[in-house]
Scaffold this motif. Structure first.
Motif, short mmCIF file in Angstrom:
data_model
loop_
_atom_site.label_atom_id
_atom_site.label_comp_id
_atom_site.label_asym_id
_atom_site.label_seq_id
_atom_site.Cartn_x
_atom_site.Cartn_y
_atom_site.Cartn_z
N THR A 180 0.84 -1.19 0.00
CA THR A 180 0.00 0.00 0.00
C THR A 180 0.88 1.24 0.00
O THR A 180 2.09 1.16 0.28
CB THR A 180 -0.87 0.05 1.26
N MET A 181 0.29 2.37 -0.26
CA MET A 181 1.06 3.62 -0.27
C MET A 181 1.68 3.87 1.11
O MET A 181 2.85 4.22 1.21
CB MET A 181 0.19 4.80 -0.66
N GLY A 182 0.92 3.67 2.16
CA GLY A 182 1.44 3.90 3.51
C GLY A 182 2.61 2.99 3.83
O GLY A 182 3.63 3.43 4.38
N ARG A 183 2.48 1.72 3.49
CA ARG A 183 3.56 0.76 3.75
C ARG A 183 4.77 1.07 2.89
O ARG A 183 5.91 1.02 3.37
CB ARG A 183 3.07 -0.67 3.48
N ALA A 184 4.56 1.42 1.63
CA ALA A 184 5.67 1.76 0.74
C ALA A 184 6.41 2.98 1.26
O ALA A 184 7.65 3.00 1.32
CB ALA A 184 5.14 2.01 -0.67
N ALA A 185 5.68 4.00 1.67
CA ALA A 185 6.31 5.22 2.22
C ALA A 185 7.10 4.89 3.48
O ALA A 185 8.24 5.36 3.67
CB ALA A 185 5.26 6.28 2.50
N GLU A 186 6.55 4.05 4.33
CA GLU A 186 7.24 3.65 5.56
C GLU A 186 8.53 2.89 5.24
O GLU A 186 9.58 3.16 5.82
CB GLU A 186 6.30 2.76 6.39
N MET A 187 8.46 1.97 4.30
CA MET A 187 9.64 1.19 3.92
C MET A 187 10.74 2.07 3.34
O MET A 187 11.93 1.82 3.56
CB MET A 187 9.26 0.11 2.91
N LEU A 188 10.35 3.11 2.60
CA LEU A 188 11.32 4.01 1.96
C LEU A 188 11.77 5.14 2.89
O LEU A 188 12.70 5.86 2.56
CB LEU A 188 10.72 4.61 0.69
#
Length: 116
Positions: A20-28
């Motif tokens: 998800t966008m939230g998870r992707a942003a967190e990972m990056l």
């Protein structure tokens, strides 16, 4: 990839939109706004879930991470996106050239061997 594809196959697929966008942003270590900005710059185009939410693949996250590195070094986001696109195109061209060289060497080796 169809929904009936085994989960293990989807998890191994670099192009499967698993994040998800939230998870992707967190990972990056970035914000959803950064992901939207690189999407607007057409660096990556996330797939959409049935509900319309953005979903990112591991490949897209690697591309986004490279853009983030450049932006963190002071490169404007539009320039960073263009650099990443050019790097990706160069890598693909080098891969294709290597395939052509292998095919040419194979053909050359076959013609040097002559008829049996």
């Amino acid at each position: 990839m169809p929904a009936d594809t085994p989960l293990s196959d989807r998890l191994d697929d670099d192009d499967y939109p698993a994040y998800t966008m939230g998870r992707a942003a967190e990972m990056l270590g970035t914000t959803p706004g950064f992901l939207r900005a690189i999407g607007e710059a057409r660096l990556i185009t996330p797939l959409r879930s049935e509900g319309g939410h953005r979903r990112y693949s591991r490949y897209q996250l690697r591309i986004a991470a490279r853009a983030r590195e450049l932006v963190d070094r002071g490169t404007p986001i539009e320039a960073a996106c263009r650099i990443v696109i050019l790097e990706d195109q160069l890598e693909e061209a080098q891969r294709i050239n290597a395939e052509y060289r292998r095919a040419a060497q194979k053909a050359s080796g076959a013609s040097e061997a002559g008829p049996s």
